[in-house]
Design an enzyme around this catalytic site. Structure first.
Site, PDB file in Angstrom:
ATOM      1  N   VAL A  88     -24.135  -6.352  38.519  1.00 29.08           N
ATOM      2  CA  VAL A  88     -24.540  -6.279  39.634  1.00 29.08           C
ATOM      3  C   VAL A  88     -24.568  -8.091  40.035  1.00 29.08           C
ATOM      4  O   VAL A  88     -25.318  -8.498  39.408  1.00 29.08           O
ATOM      5  CB  VAL A  88     -25.940  -5.595  39.655  1.00 29.08           C
ATOM      6  CG1 VAL A  88     -26.541  -5.939  41.203  1.00 29.08           C
ATOM      7  CG2 VAL A  88     -25.786  -4.456  39.560  1.00 29.08           C
ATOM      8  N   LYS A  89     -23.817  -8.140  41.013  1.00 27.51           N
ATOM      9  CA  LYS A  89     -24.093  -9.680  41.528  1.00 27.51           C
ATOM     10  C   LYS A  89     -25.055 -10.045  42.345  1.00 27.51           C
ATOM     11  O   LYS A  89     -25.228  -9.232  43.316  1.00 27.51           O
ATOM     12  CB  LYS A  89     -22.852  -9.935  42.130  1.00 27.51           C
ATOM     13  CG  LYS A  89     -21.414 -10.091  41.099  1.00 27.51           C
ATOM     14  CD  LYS A  89     -20.029 -10.191  41.812  1.00 27.51           C
ATOM     15  CE  LYS A  89     -19.968 -11.792  42.269  1.00 27.51           C
ATOM     16  NZ  LYS A  89     -18.514 -12.169  42.561  1.00 27.51           N
ATOM     17  N   VAL A  90     -26.006 -11.034  42.162  1.00 31.86           N
ATOM     18  CA  VAL A  90     -26.994 -11.382  43.074  1.00 31.86           C
ATOM     19  C   VAL A  90     -26.900 -13.001  43.257  1.00 31.86           C
ATOM     20  O   VAL A  90     -26.824 -13.477  42.208  1.00 31.86           O
ATOM     21  CB  VAL A  90     -28.420 -10.942  42.029  1.00 31.86           C
ATOM     22  CG1 VAL A  90     -29.641 -11.361  43.198  1.00 31.86           C
ATOM     23  CG2 VAL A  90     -28.574  -9.567  42.124  1.00 31.86           C
TER      24      VAL A  90
END
Length: 238
Positions: A88-90
């Site tokens: 998950v890209k944050v």
């Protein structure tokens, strides 16, 4: 040339993703909201589910859309449940300049593989590494190409970032915003674990290691072929 850096494809067009996967040149995939916009994606989750189903055994990164911590956490959990190899890209910061380390820490401690993105400084690298749980690991994406766009050599930053990332087990450094094939060599030389490359640059990989003289010959052949197709002539006196 033998390289250790892993090559991921960067894009949101499933047909292009399938094509590069069939060529056997990539080990994973990354996407982001801007790439989805360019690809005309209208149903984020439908695209993500199809991508995971198509590449169930390869790492693939999807980015949260929200810009508020509580909603980011909720979206991240939805994305993480799409597949075993989903990261998950944050973004390391929000548009306000506030950092997202609290969100990253919560997700990482919960076992979510986080790809910390939009990083452009060594201080941000340190924040990202500190926020990632050692047992879970994660990815630290430094936008080397965007740093270079400002007229600054990104290589010192990437070397320093590699040292910081590799102080914690399971944390990988990713060279992002690739601009040319040679960036793959630079990523390898600076100690990056991953480089994410758009399909238009991946298409140039067959030229990797090609003799420079042959490049010159092929260039002139292209000129000649284009001239013949255009039918251009330059009138000259006899």
């Amino acid at each position: 040339m033998q390289l250790n850096v892993k090559v991921y494809s960067d894009g949101a067009e499933l047909s292009a993703m399938k094509q590069v996967a069939a060529q056997g040149v990539v080990q994973g995939f990354t996407t982001n909201p801007s790439l989805m916009k360019a690809a005309g994606i209208t149903d984020y989750l439908a695209f993500a589910k199809e991508a995971v189903a198509t590449f169930p055994d390869q790492s693939i990164s999807f980015e949260v859309f929200a810009n508020q911590p509580d909603q980011m956490l909720k979206e991240a959990q939805v994305l993480a449940q799409l597949g075993q190899h989903v990261a998950v890209k944050v973004p390391i910061i929000r548009a306000t300049g506030e950092d997202n380390t609290a969100v990253i820490t919560k997700l990482s401690q919960a076992g979510v593989q986080v790809n910390v993105t939009a990083i452009t400084t060594l201080d941000q690298v340190k924040l990202a590494v500190a926020a990632l749980d050692e047992k879970t690991g994660g990815i630290v994406s430094v936008f080397a190409g965007r740093v270079a766009d400002t007229g600054v050599d990104p290589l010192p930053l990437m070397r320093a970032a590699a040292k910081v990332c590799h102080t914690k087990a399971g944390v990988e450094l990713l060279w992002a915003s690739t601009r040319e094939v040679f960036n793959i060599v630079q990523a390898d030389q600076t100690g990056c674990d991953i480089i994410t490359v758009p399909p238009k640059i991946l298409a140039k990989l067959p030229k990797f290691g090609k003799d420079a003289f042959q490049v010159s010959v092929d260039t002139v052949k292209t000129f000649d072929a284009d001239i013949a197709k255009l039918g251009f002539t330059i009138p000259t006196a006899d």
